[in-house]
Design a protein around this motif. Structure first.
Motif, PDB file in Angstrom:
ATOM      1  N   LYS A 177       0.827  -1.209   0.000  1.00 55.23           N
ATOM      2  CA  LYS A 177       0.000   0.000   0.000  1.00 55.23           C
ATOM      3  C   LYS A 177       0.858   1.254   0.000  1.00 55.23           C
ATOM      4  N   ILE A 178       1.861   1.310   0.877  1.00 50.83           N
ATOM      5  CA  ILE A 178       2.717   2.496   0.965  1.00 50.83           C
ATOM      6  C   ILE A 178       3.542   2.672  -0.308  1.00 50.83           C
ATOM      7  N   LEU A 179       4.149   1.582  -0.780  1.00 51.34           N
ATOM      8  CA  LEU A 179       4.981   1.685  -1.985  1.00 51.34           C
ATOM      9  C   LEU A 179       4.147   2.061  -3.206  1.00 51.34           C
ATOM     10  N   ARG A 199      -1.615 -25.497  -4.179  1.00 44.37           N
ATOM     11  CA  ARG A 199      -2.969 -24.976  -3.968  1.00 44.37           C
ATOM     12  C   ARG A 199      -3.007 -24.022  -2.778  1.00 44.37           C
ATOM     13  N   GLU A 200      -2.307 -24.379  -1.703  1.00 44.54           N
ATOM     14  CA  GLU A 200      -2.256 -23.489  -0.543  1.00 44.54           C
ATOM     15  C   GLU A 200      -1.574 -22.174  -0.898  1.00 44.54           C
ATOM     16  N   GLY A 201      -0.537 -22.247  -1.730  1.00 51.07           N
ATOM     17  CA  GLY A 201       0.141 -21.030  -2.182  1.00 51.07           C
ATOM     18  C   GLY A 201      -0.780 -20.133  -2.987  1.00 51.07           C
ATOM     19  N   ARG A 202      -1.575 -20.746  -3.878  1.00 54.18           N
ATOM     20  CA  ARG A 202      -2.540 -19.971  -4.671  1.00 54.18           C
ATOM     21  C   ARG A 202      -3.584 -19.325  -3.769  1.00 54.18           C
ATOM     22  N   GLU A 203      -4.046 -20.068  -2.767  1.00 52.45           N
ATOM     23  CA  GLU A 203      -5.047 -19.525  -1.850  1.00 52.45           C
ATOM     24  C   GLU A 203      -4.469 -18.363  -1.033  1.00 52.45           C
ATOM     25  N   LEU A 204      -3.222 -18.485  -0.655  1.00 52.62           N
ATOM     26  CA  LEU A 204      -2.546 -17.409   0.076  1.00 52.62           C
ATOM     27  C   LEU A 204      -2.453 -16.157  -0.794  1.00 52.62           C
ATOM     28  N   PHE A 205      -2.088 -16.357  -2.054  1.00 51.62           N
ATOM     29  CA  PHE A 205      -2.010 -15.241  -2.996  1.00 51.62           C
ATOM     30  C   PHE A 205      -3.387 -14.598  -3.188  1.00 51.62           C
ATOM     31  N   THR A 206      -4.421 -15.416  -3.258  1.00 55.62           N
ATOM     32  CA  THR A 206      -5.784 -14.902  -3.418  1.00 55.62           C
ATOM     33  C   THR A 206      -6.187 -14.046  -2.227  1.00 55.62           C
ATOM     34  N   LYS A 207      -5.814 -14.466  -1.025  1.00 55.83           N
ATOM     35  CA  LYS A 207      -6.111 -13.669   0.172  1.00 55.83           C
ATOM     36  C   LYS A 207      -5.494 -12.281   0.069  1.00 55.83           C
ATOM     37  N   LEU A 208      -4.268 -12.232  -0.429  1.00 54.43           N
ATOM     38  CA  LEU A 208      -3.580 -10.945  -0.550  1.00 54.43           C
ATOM     39  C   LEU A 208      -4.179 -10.095  -1.663  1.00 54.43           C
ATOM     40  N   THR A 209      -4.443 -10.701  -2.804  1.00 52.64           N
ATOM     41  CA  THR A 209      -4.974  -9.923  -3.931  1.00 52.64           C
ATOM     42  C   THR A 209      -6.412  -9.472  -3.696  1.00 52.64           C
ATOM     43  N   THR A 212      -5.891  -6.151  -2.014  1.00 51.34           N
ATOM     44  CA  THR A 212      -5.188  -5.160  -2.834  1.00 51.34           C
ATOM     45  C   THR A 212      -6.032  -4.710  -4.017  1.00 51.34           C
ATOM     46  N   GLU A 213      -6.753  -5.636  -4.643  1.00 50.72           N
ATOM     47  CA  GLU A 213      -7.592  -5.278  -5.794  1.00 50.72           C
ATOM     48  C   GLU A 213      -8.747  -4.367  -5.390  1.00 50.72           C
ATOM     49  N   ARG A 214      -9.151  -4.474  -4.132  1.00 47.12           N
ATOM     50  CA  ARG A 214     -10.270  -3.661  -3.650  1.00 47.12           C
ATOM     51  C   ARG A 214      -9.862  -2.227  -3.370  1.00 47.12           C
TER      52      ARG A 214
END
Length: 297
Positions: A177-179, A199-209, A212-214
């Protein structure tokens, strides 16, 4: 025949006069304990084994640990450079496979409290290095300090390392957010570390995006899912890197794949307009290209 020889000579001179850009990758994460240094060093060694000239800048200036993880001893570090006792090139030590290490100081409060002007001075100092480096990996401290922000926005690519913990995701979002908002960093590469499956990695990425997308316009790309692998812990205890100590292990294979992918990320041919590592060498490029063009006429 004469025309062909002149063209060949011009091409050769053009190659000699054009400085080669250095790819600079900052590895950060917002939170401590997510494996930033492990990712940085394994990427560096994997790239070196692929034939790249690699440098690692330990940018955790007050709590340095890169040299410790590699079992290296350095008598000089960045604190001596800032004190005027030596030049940057004097403190560089060589690690596995010829990787160059720029060590910081450990347990030195003053190094952790450098101001923005001092950060800028350090960034500019890298342009004075005469030996060419293909890739420099900047291993930052944890958190969202001015130091982390300075070194992140001075790179061409920012890797954000996250693990499947609420605080890791929250802190990674705060950093992005700051950068993104304050320093207009548009793109971030995400490494999901210590995951039990792709799959867990993809789910982790989805949590972050999802967050951020919002709220942000930043572009995030998942570039690696590094599995939870006891070989990593065993390698660290032996002051070894998993890509070297257990090259066929799941974590090593994922880290090698990340290094191969990172080597293909483009290097800009012109400065971005703000302070960045090796910017003086980029500024030289247009003049060299013009000289080459004149030679070919």
């Amino acid at each position: 025949m004469i025309e062909t020889n002149m063209h060949d000579q011009a091409s050769g001179l053009r190659r000699l006069t054009q400085p080669t850009s250095t790819k600079v990758i900052t590895v950060t994460g917002g939170k401590g304990g997510v494996g930033k240094t492990n990712v940085s060093l394994n990427m560096a060694v994997a790239m070196a084994k692929q034939g790249k000239k690699v440098m690692v800048f330990d940018a955790d200036l007050g709590l340095a640990n890169v040299d410790v993880m590699l079992g290296l001893r350095s008598t000089l570090n960045l604190s001596h450079v800032l004190a005027g006792r030596c030049e940057l090139e004097d403190i560089i030590v060589e690690g596995p496979y010829g990787v160059k290490i720029v060590p910081a100081a450990s347990g030195t409060r003053s190094m952790a409290e450098l101001n923005e002007a001092q950060h800028a001075g350090l960034i500019r100092a890298f342009s004075s290095l005469e030996e060419h480096v293909d890739v420099m990996i900047v291993d930052t401290a944890a958190g969202i300090s001015d130091m982390v922000l300075s070194f992140s926005r001075a790179a061409q690519d920012v890797i954000v390392v996250v693990c499947d913990e609420p605080t890791s995701i929250t802190d990674a979002y705060a950093l992005i957010k700051i950068l993104s908002r304050e320093y207009q960093v548009p793109r971030f590469k995400v490494v999901a570390n210590m995951v039990r499956s792709y799959r867990e990695g993809r789910e982790l990425f989805t949590k972050l995006t999802r967050v951020t997308e919002r709220f942000l316009t930043a572009n995030l790309e998942l570039v690696a899912c590094i599995p939870l692998d006891d070989n990593v812990r065993q390698s660290v205890k032996r002051q070894k890197l998993v890509v070297d100590a257990a090259p066929r292990s799941p974590a090593a294979l994922a880290l090698n794949s990340l290094a191969t992918k990172a080597a293909t990320w483009p290097v800009p041919s012109n400065p971005s307009g703000h302070l960045e590592f090796f910017v003086e060498k980029l500024l030289m490029r247009p003049q060299s290209e013009m000289m080459g063009e004149r030679l070919s006429e």
